[in-house]
Design a protein around this motif. Structure first.
Motif, PDB file in Angstrom:
ATOM      1  N   CYS A  42       0.823  -1.212   0.000  1.00 59.02           N
ATOM      2  CA  CYS A  42       0.000   0.000   0.000  1.00 59.02           C
ATOM      3  C   CYS A  42       0.854   1.259   0.000  1.00 59.02           C
ATOM      4  CB  CYS A  42      -0.926   0.005   1.217  1.00 59.02           C
ATOM      5  SG  CYS A  42      -2.225  -1.213   1.106  1.00 59.02           S
ATOM      6  N   ALA A  43       2.001   1.211   0.707  1.00 59.10           N
ATOM      7  CA  ALA A  43       2.872   2.387   0.788  1.00 59.10           C
ATOM      8  C   ALA A  43       3.448   2.714  -0.575  1.00 59.10           C
ATOM      9  CB  ALA A  43       3.993   2.136   1.800  1.00 59.10           C
ATOM     10  N   VAL A  44       3.872   1.691  -1.326  1.00 60.07           N
ATOM     11  CA  VAL A  44       4.410   1.934  -2.665  1.00 60.07           C
ATOM     12  C   VAL A  44       3.299   2.442  -3.579  1.00 60.07           C
ATOM     13  CG1 VAL A  44       5.516   0.860  -4.654  1.00 60.07           C
ATOM     14  CG2 VAL A  44       6.207   0.210  -2.346  1.00 60.07           C
ATOM     15  N   TYR A  45       2.147   1.794  -3.496  1.00 62.17           N
ATOM     16  CA  TYR A  45       0.997   2.187  -4.316  1.00 62.17           C
ATOM     17  C   TYR A  45       0.610   3.634  -4.037  1.00 62.17           C
ATOM     18  CZ  TYR A  45      -3.815   1.912  -6.145  1.00 62.17           C
ATOM     19  OH  TYR A  45      -4.989   2.121  -6.815  1.00 62.17           O
ATOM     20  N   ALA A  46       0.662   4.011  -2.761  1.00 59.49           N
ATOM     21  CA  ALA A  46       0.256   5.372  -2.387  1.00 59.49           C
ATOM     22  C   ALA A  46       1.138   6.425  -3.042  1.00 59.49           C
ATOM     23  CB  ALA A  46       0.278   5.524  -0.870  1.00 59.49           C
ATOM     24  N   GLN A  47       2.414   6.079  -3.359  1.00 59.52           N
ATOM     25  CA  GLN A  47       3.281   7.043  -4.045  1.00 59.52           C
ATOM     26  C   GLN A  47       2.655   7.444  -5.378  1.00 59.52           C
ATOM     27  OE1 GLN A  47       5.983   7.989  -2.161  1.00 59.52           O
ATOM     28  NE2 GLN A  47       4.961   6.551  -0.779  1.00 59.52           N
ATOM     29  N   GLY A  48       2.210   6.427  -6.131  1.00 55.60           N
ATOM     30  CA  GLY A  48       1.578   6.707  -7.410  1.00 55.60           C
ATOM     31  C   GLY A  48       0.222   7.362  -7.235  1.00 55.60           C
ATOM     32  N   TYR A  49      -0.530   6.895  -6.241  1.00 53.04           N
ATOM     33  CA  TYR A  49      -1.889   7.402  -6.026  1.00 53.04           C
ATOM     34  C   TYR A  49      -1.867   8.873  -5.632  1.00 53.04           C
ATOM     35  CZ  TYR A  49      -6.328   8.087  -3.583  1.00 53.04           C
ATOM     36  OH  TYR A  49      -7.519   8.586  -3.129  1.00 53.04           O
ATOM     37  N   LEU A  50      -1.001   9.209  -4.685  1.00 54.61           N
ATOM     38  CA  LEU A  50      -0.969  10.595  -4.216  1.00 54.61           C
ATOM     39  C   LEU A  50      -0.380  11.513  -5.280  1.00 54.61           C
ATOM     40  CD1 LEU A  50       0.048  10.016  -0.500  1.00 54.61           C
ATOM     41  CD2 LEU A  50      -2.192  10.681  -1.388  1.00 54.61           C
ATOM     42  N   ALA A  51       0.566  10.980  -6.092  1.00 59.65           N
ATOM     43  CA  ALA A  51       1.130  11.799  -7.163  1.00 59.65           C
ATOM     44  C   ALA A  51       0.067  12.100  -8.226  1.00 59.65           C
ATOM     45  CB  ALA A  51       2.315  11.074  -7.802  1.00 59.65           C
ATOM     46  N   ALA A  52      -0.885  11.174  -8.401  1.00 54.75           N
ATOM     47  CA  ALA A  52      -1.944  11.385  -9.386  1.00 54.75           C
ATOM     48  C   ALA A  52      -2.995  12.375  -8.888  1.00 54.75           C
ATOM     49  CB  ALA A  52      -2.607  10.050  -9.728  1.00 54.75           C
ATOM     50  N   HIS A  53      -2.960  12.670  -7.587  1.00 58.88           N
ATOM     51  CA  HIS A  53      -3.948  13.600  -7.016  1.00 58.88           C
ATOM     52  C   HIS A  53      -3.231  14.731  -6.281  1.00 58.88           C
ATOM     53  CE1 HIS A  53      -7.471  11.244  -8.027  1.00 58.88           C
ATOM     54  NE2 HIS A  53      -6.854  10.177  -7.582  1.00 58.88           N
TER      55      HIS A  53
END
Lengths: 215, 475
Positions: free
Chosen positions: B76-87
């Motif tokens: 989830c922590a790695v995924y959140a890098q992409g997720y938060l960068a997209a928002h």
């Protein structure tokens, strides 16, 4: 001492029924505040020689400040801030919920006859009073539509649990007691913040409008 | 060592709240995960003795839940890098520090040997996740957060009352006068029976609400439906595992006191009810994330059935904690990618996900196959163990009911997932900025590989841990 304890506990049960019957939110909040203040007497009245007096005093003072003043004050402030004036708007009418509360009282008193306290010499009324208060709180949460009234029901439920906790105040470590009060405060605090947002989003504090998410 | 595992993420959460912003804040998530996972791995190699006055300690059931949470958190922590960068438009201060605080609370819950401490940290996970549910700041996420908080706080209140009942049952003459799990288990039959029974009922209702067992599951579809993928994965894989652990603690005490049969009967009933409710609401479900929420209700039901059966089925249930947690990670992270790429999570809009998202689309399909117990994925192993255990111990009717419900759920879930994955994406404007990226597609792929690997080969240490955990609740 025993008569004073019994008087407080009977008053607590009566206040449960008053809250269940009250149609005015402000009046209900003040009733719950009064109940909280009454509860804060109990640690002192119930104190045995085995507990540190400072600890007992702090518990009573903490309960008085949190249950009797701070949280009811916060809720009254929230109502002023969100300009809520309307009635409690129950899903179940006042009379049926009062009857359910009364039925719960009967059940709680007969149930606590079956639940024998492991440590003798405790107050016999504590268990039924705690169960009635917890039941009244659950009823309020389930049968009211207004967010404020639901939070109020949660407070009554917590009051019931507090009464019950007094039975084991000498067994439970300090940390858990502190955690209880802190968590209670935190829960309502977060709820209060959420309530303001609900107000902004829906221009009402009516949880009956929270119906977008359904199957 | 143990206090460090709890306090480390909490410190990082404070740091995340204090940082002025920018990219460094969200990298703290990865830092926290990378520090946490080796710490948990060290517990496998050399379990330390209980610390902090016996309040924190490692046992088999806790280690299973903790390892699942830790692995899931890294993904989830790695995924959140992409997720938060997209928002970039959303302020991630509360999100990042909230996730780290929840990791700390989950760790404390998994390691807690004191029922009061357990209650406090489970309460903190409720408080910590509520603001994260509101991350999108719209009416729907607010409604979800409110329901989550209201139902969750009721459950937590009942669990506290149950904890008090438990303390009272231990406070009689000759009782342990303590809420430490080893003391309560050692006290066994000297606990007061009526209070212990009351305590179990209240703890089951309270922590069962956190698990999302029917009929206490009302909050779950709303909360999971509106949660961002990262949070959905952590809720369905981490928080529920820890809530299950709390129920297991109550069963452990009942088992030691000779009340095991009393504890198992309601668990079995609630478990079957949860699977039935999930099957009904998954049929014709058009919302992908709500579908996953009911899948979570189903799997919590399976866990309850496994422990409720007792005997040979229990170790399968503990294995299922790990398998379900990792599979939920695959599903929620993939569904999050699909949600972003289509701007919707309804199958009326989402079509041809496999074409528009060449990784996440098939990943959703594979996750569905894994979650419904298809071989060769890991949940097949643990579900097979539960059903085989039930037949072995002569619970043929329960085994038949579980198999029938699993079949219905397979068809119901398949209908919705296939609609979303197959076909032509159609005319709807594609959102190329939300396509498959390494940071958002990689973590669920890694989780799926882990699920596949555990399906093909169960490490001996893991099987031994599941058996050891099962032994404490009559398995």
């Amino acid at each position: 001492m025993t008569s004073a304890i019994d008087l407080v506990l009977v008053l607590v049960v009566v206040l449960d029924l008053v809250v269940l019957a009250s149609s005015r939110l402000r009046g209900a909040i003040r009733t719950v505040a009064l109940q909280g203040a009454l509860l804060s007497l109990l640690p002192v009245l119930l104190a045995t020689g085995g507990q540190a007096p400072l600890h007992v005093l702090l518990l009573a003072l903490g309960a008085l400040v949190v249950k009797g003043v701070a949280i009811p004050g916060l809720m009254l402030w929230a109502m002023r801030e969100a300009a809520i004036r309307r009635e409690a708007e129950p899903i179940v009418g006042f009379v049926p919920s009062l009857l359910l509360g009364a039925a719960g009282t009967v059940v709680a008193f007969s149930l606590s006859g079956a639940l024998v306290l492991p440590a003798p010499g405790r107050q016999a009324l504590l268990v039924p009073a705690a169960l009635v208060t917890a039941w009244a709180g659950l009823l309020l949460v389930m049968t009211r539509r207004k967010a404020v009234a639901q939070v109020l029901g949660f407070l009554v439920l917590e009051n019931g649990i507090f009464v019950f906790g007094l039975l084991i105040a000498d067994v439970m470590p300090v940390m858990v007691e502190a955690g209880v009060l802190l968590d209670l405060f935190a829960a309502v605090f977060v709820m209060g913040i959420v309530m303001f947002h609900i107000n902004r989003e829906f221009s009402s504090l009516d949880t009956g409008r929270l119906t977008h998410l359904q199957d | 060592m143990l206090p460090l595992l709890v306090l480390g993420p909490l410190l990082l959460a404070a740091l995340a709240a204090a940082l002025p912003g920018g990219r460094w804040r969200r990298r703290l998530l990865v830092a926290g995960a990378l520090l946490h996972l080796p710490g948990v791995a060290a517990l496998w190699l050399r379990p330390p003795p209980p610390t902090a006055g016996g309040w924190l300690g490692v046992d088999a059931a806790g280690l299973l839940a903790l390892s699942t949470t830790s692995a899931l958190f890294l993904a989830c922590a790695v995924y959140a890098q992409g997720y938060l960068a997209a928002h970039p438009e959303r302020d991630d201060r509360i999100f990042v520090s909230g996730l780290l605080a929840v990791l700390s609370a989950l760790t404390a819950a998994a390691l807690s040997r004191h029922l009061g401490l357990l209650w406090v940290v489970v309460e903190l996970t409720t408080l910590g996740t509520a603001p994260l549910l509101y991350f999108r700041h719209d009416g729907r996420s607010l409604e979800a957060a409110w329901k989550y908080l209201m139902v969750g706080s009721l459950g937590i209140a009942l669990a506290l009352l149950g904890t008090f009942f438990l303390a009272l049952s231990a406070s009689g003459p000759g009782g342990p006068r303590s809420l430490l799990l080893p003391d309560l288990v050692a006290a066994g039959p000297s606990l007061s029976r009526p209070w212990l029974r009351g305590a179990f009922v209240l703890l089951l209702a309270g922590y069962g609400t956190k698990m999302g067992l029917a009929p206490f599951h009302a909050w779950k579809p709303d909360a999971y439906g509106e949660a961002p993928g990262v949070l959905g994965a952590l809720l369905a894989g981490g928080v529920t595992s820890v809530a299950f652990l709390a129920v297991v603690r109550a069963v452990q005490i009942c088992q030691a006191a000779g009340e095991g049969a009393f504890a198992r009967a309601p668990l079995l009933g609630l478990g079957l009810l949860s699977m039935g409710v999930a099957a009904i609401f998954m049929a014709g479900q058009r919302d992908l994330k709500r579908l996953l929420a009911y899948s979570s209700v189903e799997h919590m039901g399976l866990l309850a059935v496994g422990v409720g059966l007792g005997g040979a089925a229990v170790s399968g249930a503990f294995l299922h904690v790990v398998n379900n947690g990792l599979t939920k990670g695959v599903l929620f992270l993939a569904a999050g990618n699909v949600h972003r790429a289509f701007g919707s999570k309804h199958v009326d809009v989402v079509r041809g996900a496999a074409r528009r998202l060449p990784v996440s689309g098939p990943l959703l399909l594979a996750g569905f196959l894994a979650a419904t117990g298809s071989p060769p994925f890991a949940p097949f192993q643990s579900e097979f163990a539960i059903v085989a255990g039930a037949i072995h111990d002569g619970h043929g009717a329960v085994a038949a009911a579980v198999l029938a419900l699993l079949a219905v759920i397979f068809v119901a879930m398949g209908a919705t997932v296939l609609r979303a994955v197959q076909g032509d994406p159609g005319e709807g404007a594609p959102r190329p900025e939300f396509g498959d990226r390494l940071l958002t597609a990689g973590p669920p792929v890694a989780l799926l590989l882990a699920v596949l690997l555990l399906g093909l080969w169960v490490p001996r240490a893991l099987a031994a841990l599941a058996t050891a955990a099962a032994a404490t609740v009559g398995g």
